[in-house]
Scaffold this motif. Structure first.
Motif, PDB file in Angstrom:
ATOM      1  N   LYS A 135      -4.493   6.281   1.718  1.00  0.00           N
ATOM      2  CA  LYS A 135      -4.400   5.887   3.124  1.00  0.00           C
ATOM      3  C   LYS A 135      -3.559   6.895   3.886  1.00  0.00           C
ATOM      4  CE  LYS A 135      -5.033   1.036   2.265  1.00  0.00           C
ATOM      5  NZ  LYS A 135      -4.897  -0.246   2.882  1.00  0.00           N
ATOM      6  N   GLY A 185      -4.576  -7.972   2.203  1.00  0.00           N
ATOM      7  CA  GLY A 185      -4.103  -7.159   3.317  1.00  0.00           C
ATOM      8  C   GLY A 185      -3.335  -8.019   4.314  1.00  0.00           C
ATOM      9  N   VAL A 186      -2.521  -7.364   5.135  1.00  0.00           N
ATOM     10  CA  VAL A 186      -1.687  -8.077   6.111  1.00  0.00           C
ATOM     11  C   VAL A 186      -2.559  -8.767   7.169  1.00  0.00           C
ATOM     12  CG1 VAL A 186      -0.036  -7.692   7.985  1.00  0.00           C
ATOM     13  CG2 VAL A 186       0.274  -6.550   5.787  1.00  0.00           C
ATOM     14  N   LEU A 187      -3.345  -7.958   7.873  1.00  0.00           N
ATOM     15  CA  LEU A 187      -4.174  -8.544   8.924  1.00  0.00           C
ATOM     16  C   LEU A 187      -5.310  -9.344   8.306  1.00  0.00           C
ATOM     17  CD1 LEU A 187      -3.762  -5.410  11.074  1.00  0.00           C
ATOM     18  CD2 LEU A 187      -3.217  -7.704  11.900  1.00  0.00           C
ATOM     19  N   GLY A 188      -5.690  -8.984   7.078  1.00  0.00           N
ATOM     20  CA  GLY A 188      -6.648  -9.802   6.330  1.00  0.00           C
ATOM     21  C   GLY A 188      -6.086 -11.211   6.132  1.00  0.00           C
ATOM     22  N   GLN A 203     -11.095   0.563  10.455  1.00  0.00           N
ATOM     23  CA  GLN A 203     -10.229  -0.573  10.146  1.00  0.00           C
ATOM     24  C   GLN A 203      -8.776  -0.219  10.452  1.00  0.00           C
ATOM     25  OE1 GLN A 203     -10.105  -0.665   5.471  1.00  0.00           O
ATOM     26  NE2 GLN A 203      -8.133  -1.412   6.210  1.00  0.00           N
ATOM     27  N   LEU A 231      -6.076   1.237  -2.032  1.00  0.00           N
ATOM     28  CA  LEU A 231      -4.762   0.809  -1.525  1.00  0.00           C
ATOM     29  C   LEU A 231      -3.727   1.932  -1.526  1.00  0.00           C
ATOM     30  CD1 LEU A 231      -4.496  -2.711  -3.184  1.00  0.00           C
ATOM     31  CD2 LEU A 231      -5.052  -2.171  -0.804  1.00  0.00           C
ATOM     32  N   SER A 279       0.839  -1.200   0.000  1.00  0.00           N
ATOM     33  CA  SER A 279       0.000   0.000   0.000  1.00  0.00           C
ATOM     34  C   SER A 279       0.872   1.247   0.000  1.00  0.00           C
ATOM     35  CB  SER A 279      -0.911   0.004   1.233  1.00  0.00           C
ATOM     36  OG  SER A 279      -2.022  -0.824   1.032  1.00  0.00           O
ATOM     37  N   MET A 338      -8.353  -8.281  11.615  1.00  0.00           N
ATOM     38  CA  MET A 338      -9.151  -7.648  10.556  1.00  0.00           C
ATOM     39  C   MET A 338     -10.447  -8.432  10.439  1.00  0.00           C
ATOM     40  SD  MET A 338      -9.361  -5.272   8.241  1.00  0.00           S
ATOM     41  CE  MET A 338      -7.701  -4.669   7.962  1.00  0.00           C
ATOM     42  N   CYS A 381      -4.603  -1.184   9.317  1.00  0.00           N
ATOM     43  CA  CYS A 381      -3.929  -1.567   8.078  1.00  0.00           C
ATOM     44  C   CYS A 381      -2.508  -2.008   8.395  1.00  0.00           C
ATOM     45  CB  CYS A 381      -3.901  -0.411   7.083  1.00  0.00           C
ATOM     46  SG  CYS A 381      -3.026  -0.873   5.574  1.00  0.00           S
ATOM     47  N   GLY A 382      -2.263  -3.299   8.169  1.00  0.00           N
ATOM     48  CA  GLY A 382      -0.954  -3.878   8.460  1.00  0.00           C
ATOM     49  C   GLY A 382       0.081  -3.543   7.406  1.00  0.00           C
ATOM     50  N   ASN A 383      -0.349  -3.166   6.206  1.00  0.00           N
ATOM     51  CA  ASN A 383       0.636  -2.758   5.206  1.00  0.00           C
ATOM     52  C   ASN A 383       1.185  -1.372   5.527  1.00  0.00           C
ATOM     53  OD1 ASN A 383       1.287  -4.704   3.080  1.00  0.00           O
ATOM     54  ND2 ASN A 383      -0.925  -4.796   2.756  1.00  0.00           N
ATOM     55  N   LYS A 397     -13.876  -7.179   5.318  1.00  0.00           N
ATOM     56  CA  LYS A 397     -13.335  -7.554   4.015  1.00  0.00           C
ATOM     57  C   LYS A 397     -13.989  -8.876   3.628  1.00  0.00           C
ATOM     58  CE  LYS A 397     -10.523  -4.143   4.711  1.00  0.00           C
ATOM     59  NZ  LYS A 397     -10.687  -2.859   4.006  1.00  0.00           N
ATOM     60  N   ILE A 421     -12.217  -5.318  -0.823  1.00  0.00           N
ATOM     61  CA  ILE A 421     -11.752  -4.508   0.327  1.00  0.00           C
ATOM     62  C   ILE A 421     -12.572  -3.244   0.617  1.00  0.00           C
ATOM     63  CG2 ILE A 421      -9.376  -5.359   0.217  1.00  0.00           C
ATOM     64  CD1 ILE A 421      -8.663  -2.716  -1.292  1.00  0.00           C
ATOM     65  N   HIS A 455      -8.736  -6.604  -4.086  1.00  0.00           N
ATOM     66  CA  HIS A 455      -7.318  -6.385  -3.760  1.00  0.00           C
ATOM     67  C   HIS A 455      -6.420  -7.040  -4.816  1.00  0.00           C
ATOM     68  CE1 HIS A 455      -3.840  -5.679  -1.273  1.00  0.00           C
ATOM     69  NE2 HIS A 455      -4.538  -5.440  -0.180  1.00  0.00           N
TER      70      HIS A 455
HETATM   71  O1  NQM Z   1      -5.382  -6.196   6.239  1.00  0.00           O
HETATM   72  C1  NQM Z   1      -6.126  -3.407   2.429  1.00  0.00           C
HETATM   73  C2  NQM Z   1      -3.744  -3.330   2.582  1.00  0.00           C
HETATM   74  C3  NQM Z   1      -5.068  -3.492   3.228  1.00  0.00           C
HETATM   75  C4  NQM Z   1      -5.193  -3.688   4.657  1.00  0.00           C
HETATM   76  C5  NQM Z   1      -7.486  -3.578   2.838  1.00  0.00           C
HETATM   77  C6  NQM Z   1      -4.114  -4.407   5.336  1.00  0.00           C
HETATM   78  C7  NQM Z   1      -4.459  -5.374   6.412  1.00  0.00           C
HETATM   79  O2  NQM Z   1      -3.358  -4.157   1.805  1.00  0.00           O
HETATM   80  O3  NQM Z   1      -3.778  -5.327   7.449  1.00  0.00           O
HETATM   81  O4  NQM Z   1      -2.947  -4.255   5.080  1.00  0.00           O
HETATM   82  O5  NQM Z   1      -7.851  -4.704   3.165  1.00  0.00           O
HETATM   83  O6  NQM Z   1      -8.194  -2.580   2.815  1.00  0.00           O
HETATM   84  O7  NQM Z   1      -3.076  -2.340   2.858  1.00  0.00           O
END
Ligand code: NQM
Length: 354
Positions: free
Chosen positions: A61, A280-283, A93, A58, A16, A198, A95-97, A252, A271, A276
């Motif tokens: 942010k 996502g990271v936490l996803g 939400q 993405l 991201s 997430m 965001c781990g990225n 998500k 997302i 995506h």
């Molecule tokens: O799930 C996108 C990303 C994300 C969230 C989203 C993320 C996460 O890729 O921690 O990183 O699901 O909106 O940045």
């Protein structure tokens, strides 16, 4: 002065990209802050032509960073998702990225002192009231961005940033399984409603007539699938203790199918209105946890989550099984890079000098 200048950096965090700003450099009033950030990124406008946003969720942010008062954290990180095409700024939400860039930003901006070859930064993630520990390379007291770590979805290689999550289960929904069940049904579709950092609704791609190998563009072009997924999301929100999610970017919606490239599962993730390009990271942590539940896995395991542009590896320590399953730690590799530093300018009428 017709423009107001706000110190900011543009950074890539994982897959991201966004603006990183010190909390003290933004208005204290949340409504004014949100108007400032909408203007800075150029929302609402699908192209974000009058701002620095990248015209995709993405790349639209913001990370708001400050020193932490907590004994268990160095810094506080508030994540804000700015909708490109709507005047919506949401903190609902994490965001781990974007998190991957927070440690380097905090060191560069003097919030955390570099400590030896690798500096551990303890980050209190305000959105989910949980802690992440990031390990940042800091040879000679400077953040190093160059290295040989590769993550799918980002060209080239960069310095590794290891992210460790300690206890993120239920951090948005109150429980890992907010309905108390590992399996539920919505609109006739089998779903797993899960939150390991997430909120995610996990469903079978086949139940939507998809193979699961479609590209994000192909899935976004399928109006029937989009409508069915969104209808399920709106019903899942209250079931997951998230309330009315009409204007939220959670949960998500992940469509899973059998792995094709040697991983544990293949994914395509809404997302929630765009699909995506990766996950996502936490996803990914939440999807891996759903797999652990389904497959009755305990102990240590590295899950390989396939996504449209490659793999996402999540290391997990799991105790218990089924509805009492507990993930005691999850860890993963990201990279980040500072792309630009300076000031972002917004019309002074939005935040006049006093
Ligand atoms: O799930 C996108 C990303 C994300 C969230 C989203 C993320 C996460 O890729 O921690 O990183 O699901 O909106 O940045």
């Amino acid at each position: 002065m017709s423009q107001r200048a706000i110190p900011a950096c543009l950074m890539r965090g994982g897959t991201s990209k966004g603006l990183y700003v010190l909390k003290d450099d933004l208005p204290a009033d949340t409504a004014v802050r949100d108007r400032v950030l909408l203007a800075a990124l150029g929302s609402p406008d699908a192209r974000q032509i009058d701002g620095v946003g990248g015209a995709h969720p993405l790349t639209s942010k913001v990370a708001v960073v400050s020193k932490s008062d907590r004994p268990d954290a160095d810094i506080d990180y508030l994540f804000l998702q700015i909708f490109p095409d709507k005047a919506i700024v949401t903190d609902q939400q994490n965001c781990g990225n974007i998190l991957a860039g927070v440690g380097p930003f905090a060191i560069e901006r003097g919030l955390v002192a570099a400590a030896g070859e690798v500096t551990e930064v303890r980050i209190h993630m305000i959105n989910t009231a949980s802690i992440a520990v990031a390990a940042i390379e800091t040879p000679g007291g400077q953040v190093n961005y160059e290295g040989s770590a590769r993550i799918d979805g980002v060209p080239g290689s960069h310095a590794p940033i290891m992210l460790n999550f300690l206890d993120v289960a239920g951090s948005s929904c109150g429980a890992l399984l907010p309905t108390g069940n590992a399996a539920d049904e919505i609109d006739g579709i089998a779903v797993t409603l899960i939150d390991n950092g997430m909120p995610v609704v996990v469903m079978q791609a086949a139940d939507f007539g998809l193979s699961g190998a479609e590209t994000p563009d192909e899935i976004e072009a399928n109006a029937d699938v989009r409508a069915r997924v969104e209808a399920i999301r709106l019903k899942a929100g209250p079931l997951m203790n998230l309330g009315d999610v009409t204007k939220a970017s959670v949960p998500k919606m992940t469509l899973i199918s059998p792995a094709r490239n040697g991983g544990d599962v293949s994914t395509r993730t809404f997302i929630p209105h765009r699909v995506h390009d990766a996950i996502g990271v936490l996803g990914a942590v939440s999807v891996a946890t759903a797999l652990a539940l389904k497959d009755g896995i305990t102990g240590s395991k590295t899950f390989e989550i396939e996504h449209p542009t490659g793999f996402f590896s999540v290391e997990m320590e799991i105790e218990g099984a089924g509805e009492t399953l507990k993930v005691t730690r999850s860890a993963l590799l990201r990279t980040a890079r500072m792309l630009m530093r300076g000031e972002v300018l917004v019309p002074a009428s939005i935040w006049p000098e006093v």
